[in-house]
Scaffold this motif. Structure first.
Motif, PDB file in Angstrom:
ATOM      1  N   LYS A 229      35.435  41.424  45.846  1.00 22.38           N
ATOM      2  CA  LYS A 229      34.420  41.149  46.866  1.00 22.38           C
ATOM      3  C   LYS A 229      33.014  41.317  46.295  1.00 22.38           C
ATOM      4  O   LYS A 229      32.110  40.526  46.605  1.00 22.38           O
ATOM      5  N   GLU A 230      32.829  42.333  45.453  1.00 23.18           N
ATOM      6  CA  GLU A 230      31.518  42.565  44.852  1.00 23.18           C
ATOM      7  C   GLU A 230      31.119  41.418  43.919  1.00 23.18           C
ATOM      8  O   GLU A 230      29.931  41.111  43.773  1.00 23.18           O
ATOM      9  N   ARG A 231      32.111  40.765  43.324  1.00 20.81           N
ATOM     10  CA  ARG A 231      31.841  39.641  42.423  1.00 20.81           C
ATOM     11  C   ARG A 231      31.711  38.325  43.168  1.00 20.81           C
ATOM     12  O   ARG A 231      31.378  37.294  42.569  1.00 20.81           O
ATOM     13  N   GLY A 232      32.037  38.325  44.462  1.00 24.04           N
ATOM     14  CA  GLY A 232      32.021  37.080  45.221  1.00 24.04           C
ATOM     15  C   GLY A 232      33.247  36.234  44.982  1.00 24.04           C
ATOM     16  O   GLY A 232      33.203  35.010  45.102  1.00 24.04           O
ATOM     17  N   GLY A 233      34.376  36.894  44.654  1.00 21.27           N
ATOM     18  CA  GLY A 233      35.622  36.180  44.389  1.00 21.27           C
ATOM     19  C   GLY A 233      35.777  35.826  42.928  1.00 21.27           C
ATOM     20  O   GLY A 233      34.887  36.085  42.104  1.00 21.27           O
ATOM     21  N   ASP A 234      36.907  35.217  42.580  1.00 21.33           N
ATOM     22  CA  ASP A 234      37.207  34.818  41.204  1.00 21.33           C
ATOM     23  C   ASP A 234      37.722  33.381  41.189  1.00 21.33           C
ATOM     24  O   ASP A 234      38.456  32.959  42.087  1.00 21.33           O
ATOM     25  N   PHE A 235      37.366  32.651  40.130  1.00 20.51           N
ATOM     26  CA  PHE A 235      37.786  31.260  39.965  1.00 20.51           C
ATOM     27  C   PHE A 235      38.426  31.125  38.598  1.00 20.51           C
ATOM     28  O   PHE A 235      37.809  31.477  37.578  1.00 20.51           O
ATOM     29  N   GLY A 236      39.671  30.638  38.547  1.00 25.51           N
ATOM     30  CA  GLY A 236      40.343  30.565  37.257  1.00 25.51           C
ATOM     31  C   GLY A 236      41.532  29.625  37.252  1.00 25.51           C
ATOM     32  O   GLY A 236      41.778  28.865  38.195  1.00 25.51           O
ATOM     33  N   TYR A 237      42.280  29.719  36.174  1.00 23.31           N
ATOM     34  CA  TYR A 237      43.446  28.872  35.930  1.00 23.31           C
ATOM     35  C   TYR A 237      44.582  29.232  36.888  1.00 23.31           C
ATOM     36  O   TYR A 237      44.861  30.407  37.130  1.00 23.31           O
ATOM     37  N   ASP A 238      45.250  28.206  37.419  1.00 22.54           N
ATOM     38  CA  ASP A 238      46.435  28.423  38.259  1.00 22.54           C
ATOM     39  C   ASP A 238      47.688  28.037  37.493  1.00 22.54           C
ATOM     40  O   ASP A 238      48.470  28.898  37.097  1.00 22.54           O
ATOM     41  N   VAL A 239      47.908  26.745  37.250  1.00 17.36           N
ATOM     42  CA  VAL A 239      49.154  26.327  36.611  1.00 17.36           C
ATOM     43  C   VAL A 239      48.976  24.962  35.943  1.00 17.36           C
ATOM     44  O   VAL A 239      48.169  24.131  36.388  1.00 17.36           O
ATOM     45  N   PHE A 240      49.724  24.753  34.863  1.00 21.15           N
ATOM     46  CA  PHE A 240      49.907  23.429  34.290  1.00 21.15           C
ATOM     47  C   PHE A 240      51.392  23.128  34.352  1.00 21.15           C
ATOM     48  O   PHE A 240      52.222  23.962  33.970  1.00 21.15           O
ATOM     49  N   ARG A 241      51.751  21.967  34.861  1.00 16.88           N
ATOM     50  CA  ARG A 241      53.162  21.637  35.002  1.00 16.88           C
ATOM     51  C   ARG A 241      53.446  20.246  34.460  1.00 16.88           C
ATOM     52  O   ARG A 241      52.561  19.388  34.436  1.00 16.88           O
ATOM     53  N   VAL A 242      54.684  20.067  34.016  1.00 19.12           N
ATOM     54  CA  VAL A 242      55.140  18.774  33.511  1.00 19.12           C
ATOM     55  C   VAL A 242      56.406  18.380  34.265  1.00 19.12           C
ATOM     56  O   VAL A 242      57.339  19.189  34.405  1.00 19.12           O
TER      57      VAL A 242
END
Length: 384
Positions: free
Chosen positions: A47-60
């Motif tokens: 919450k102090e960072r304002g949330g996080d944005f990152g990698y979820d998944v790579f699928r084939v």
């Protein structure tokens, strides 16, 4: 000469009995790359960072077909802390005709509504292994004008270690019974074995209004790795789907029971379930009620061609009176822009491990003092 297995013999006979006009092999390769933004009310640092944005998944995804014989696979690669890489599904099969087929391998369990949710979070049934589950076995399906039905036998959940009393891997897509050291020193070590499933849907289509009414049943063994004795488990569900032009409604009532043959002193009121690299405890007996509503709206916002607005609600009524029940509600929208699909969800829960601070016991004993927690989530995926 080695003896041919009865299952293989039956399959070869079935394959030889059909005829298909398809002369050229088909091969399709696809997949997706997804990213995720997460803001959770119970995570102070986030919450102090304002949330996080990152990698979820790579699928084939790889699909192949030739003369009725086919293959379907999907491999997913998550972060190591989220389970790493694993198959979601992987099976070979045969089309008897345009209505019926057989699948062998890691295939979807026929139970309940096939996609019983609209959001990125799935429905509450998913978190106890009753939605979008995939196990190792053989399945026959038929999709007709009025009736759909499926029957299946699953030897076990996806197995990566063939030891005598080895625990199942936590790296998996769908939730299965597994192992987890508990606070009481017990280990809750069980495996699903020899499971049978049956599903029947009746379809009505009148003046563009489509109804689908269904029943599902599941029964199997529950092998305890410590006592080496086999208990049982079963589940039943009644489900209904309604489609009127751009509106769709999904409703389901399901009940399940696990009866493990646990060591002396270990509670039979909870079992361990696992997926995505992290097991937790689940009540052994419960009823689950879900209701989802979605509405599709065509758009012309540059590349954005449509949005689906939805709300999915789930309630888990645990049979043991002393346990605190679980609630889950997801309100959101899914935007389509070419090959990009974006889910924007506001998910709230009480005694739901993915939507609150109590991971291990949320779906098990629960916390009677628990309050609602929320997670704002955006998932962006490019599908190819």
């Amino acid at each position: 000469m080695k003896k041919r297995s009865p299952l293989l013999t039956v399959l070869l006979i079935l394959l030889a009995s059909g005829s298909h006009a398809q002369e050229k092999p088909e091969l399709h390769i696809g997949g997706a790359l997804r990213f995720n933004y997460n803001y959770s009310t119970w995570k102070e640092g986030q919450k102090e960072r304002g949330g996080d944005f990152g990698y979820d998944v790579f699928r084939v995804n790889v699909d192949a077909k030739y003369k009725g014989i086919k293959m379907d696979t999907e491999y997913r690669l998550y972060a190591q802390s989220f389970g790493g890489g694993f198959l979601k599904r992987g099976w070979v099969g045969y089309d008897f005709d345009e209505y019926s087929d057989i699948q062998i391998g890691l295939t979807q369990v026929p139970f309940g509504i096939k996609a019983n949710s609209h959001s990125w979070f799935f429905g509450l049934d998913y978190y106890v292994g009753l939605e979008d589950d995939h196990d190792m076995g053989i399945k026959y399906t038929h999709e007709g004008e009025k009736f759909d039905y499926a029957i299946a036998f699953f030897k076990n959940a996806e197995e990566l270690d063939f030891g005598s009393t080895s625990d199942i891997s936590d790296s998996r897509y769908s939730y299965d019974v597994g192992s987890l050291p508990g606070k009481d020193g017990m280990t809750y070590r069980n495996k699903e074995i020899n499971q049978i499933n049956g599903l029947l849907n009746y379809k009505i289509d009148r003046s563009g209004v489509q109804h689908k009414l269904g029943l599902s049943a599941q029964y199997g063994g529950l092998y305890n790795l410590d006592t080496r004795k086999t208990g049982n488990h079963y589940a039943l569900a009644a489900h209904y789907e309604l489609n009127i032009r751009n509106l769709d409604i999904k409703a389901q009532i399901s009940t399940y029971t696990y009866n493990p043959k646990a060591p002396e002193g270990e509670s039979n009121e909870v079992i361990a379930m696992t997926a995505y690299g992290a097991p937790y405890l689940v009540a052994s007996r419960a009823d689950i009620y879900t209701l989802g509503i979605g509405y599709a709206i065509p758009l012309n916002w540059g590349p954005v061609s449509s949005v689906i607005l939805y709300n999915d609600f789930g309630y888990m009524d645990k049979k043991k009176i002393e346990f605190a029940n679980t609630f889950m509600n997801v309100t959101g929208a899914m935007f389509t822009a070419g090959q990009i699909y974006t889910y924007v969800d506001f998910a709230a829960g009480k005694n739901q491990p993915w939507l609150g601070p109590d991971w291990t016991d949320g779906l098990g004993t629960g916390n009677p003092e628990a309050t609602w927690s929320a997670r704002f989530n955006i998932n962006i995926g490019y599908y190819f």
